[in-house]
Design a protein around this motif. Sequence first.
Motif, short mmCIF file in Angstrom:
data_model
loop_
_atom_site.label_atom_id
_atom_site.label_comp_id
_atom_site.label_asym_id
_atom_site.label_seq_id
_atom_site.Cartn_x
_atom_site.Cartn_y
_atom_site.Cartn_z
N LEU A 144 44.39 -9.03 32.33
CA LEU A 144 44.33 -10.02 31.27
C LEU A 144 45.69 -10.95 31.19
N LEU A 145 46.79 -10.07 31.29
CA LEU A 145 48.21 -10.68 31.51
C LEU A 145 48.38 -11.61 32.51
N ALA A 146 47.72 -10.97 34.05
CA ALA A 146 47.95 -11.95 35.10
C ALA A 146 46.98 -13.25 34.95
N PHE A 147 45.95 -13.07 34.22
CA PHE A 147 44.84 -13.91 34.01
C PHE A 147 45.52 -15.28 33.27
N ILE A 148 46.49 -14.80 32.01
CA ILE A 148 47.13 -15.65 31.17
C ILE A 148 48.30 -16.44 31.94
N ASN A 149 49.10 -15.61 32.88
CA ASN A 149 50.06 -16.09 33.40
C ASN A 149 49.64 -17.20 34.53
N SER A 150 48.40 -16.84 35.27
CA SER A 150 47.93 -17.71 36.03
C SER A 150 47.62 -18.98 35.40
N PHE A 151 47.00 -18.87 34.26
CA PHE A 151 46.26 -20.10 33.76
C PHE A 151 47.43 -20.87 33.08
N ASP A 152 48.64 -20.28 32.66
CA ASP A 152 49.78 -20.96 32.10
C ASP A 152 50.76 -21.66 33.20
N GLU A 153 50.57 -21.08 34.36
CA GLU A 153 51.65 -21.41 35.55
C GLU A 153 51.61 -22.85 35.91
N VAL A 154 52.72 -23.50 35.85
CA VAL A 154 52.89 -24.95 36.10
C VAL A 154 54.15 -25.24 37.08
#
Length: 264
Positions: free
Chosen positions: A192-202
Amino acid sequence: MSRNGPLALLFNALVITFMLAPLVIVCVVAFTPGNTLAIPTTEFSLRWFRAVFAHSDFVQSFKNSLWLAAISATLATVLAVPAGLAIARHSFPGRDFLNGLFLSPLIIPHLVLGVALLRTFSLIGATGSFFWLALAHVVIITPYVLRLVLASVEGSDRSAEQAALSLGASQATVFTRVTLPMILPGVTGGWLLAFINSFDEVTMSIFVTAPSTVTLPVRMYMYATESIDPLMAAVSALMVALTAVAMLVLDRIYGLDKILVGHK
């Protein structure tokens, strides 16, 4: 058990306020009925939330980010689980180097990684590919999964695994029916943390995305350079709500203390 004094409580309250105030302001601004960034004082409106879903580019970018985050988090978990078990359970030459290699993206600026990956993808002709974009995200989110997997493995009891082996179970059976269930909270939290960080990566994504694979944070960055209307506040509020719901669900299912601290 010692209690925090008034000064400690005041300090904690100020820190929490300092961290949450920008998020609260952005979420409140998203409900403004006006055309400019302003805090609504007389009435609230869902105008800009409707505008988000009516904007086809944002909807497509959201789908891209959703698929990208899910695929990247899954690949990072598949890579981090065996690596975490090997690092935590075994001693072998190069173990510290392997651990440092996996965790190194945490200390390397994403700007540097973005430029390096852009150059690498250009040399091998992989620019514009969703697959290579996913691999780029795997590089930067694997440390988040690995850290939680390591915490879960180090906090687990090996006696159940040893008992299963002594009763004739194979290594594969012990892993799937004993080890994996014990470390599942850490694996799930890491995913889940990986998902959130990937989703927010810019920062890194700006360098390796193509017009057909633009993610939502990149789309927001592109839009913010052209307009300052409250649409960005509405998108940000939706992302904050999505993250909060995901963390709440995870806490209700496993408990964040088990996931982040590694308690049994």
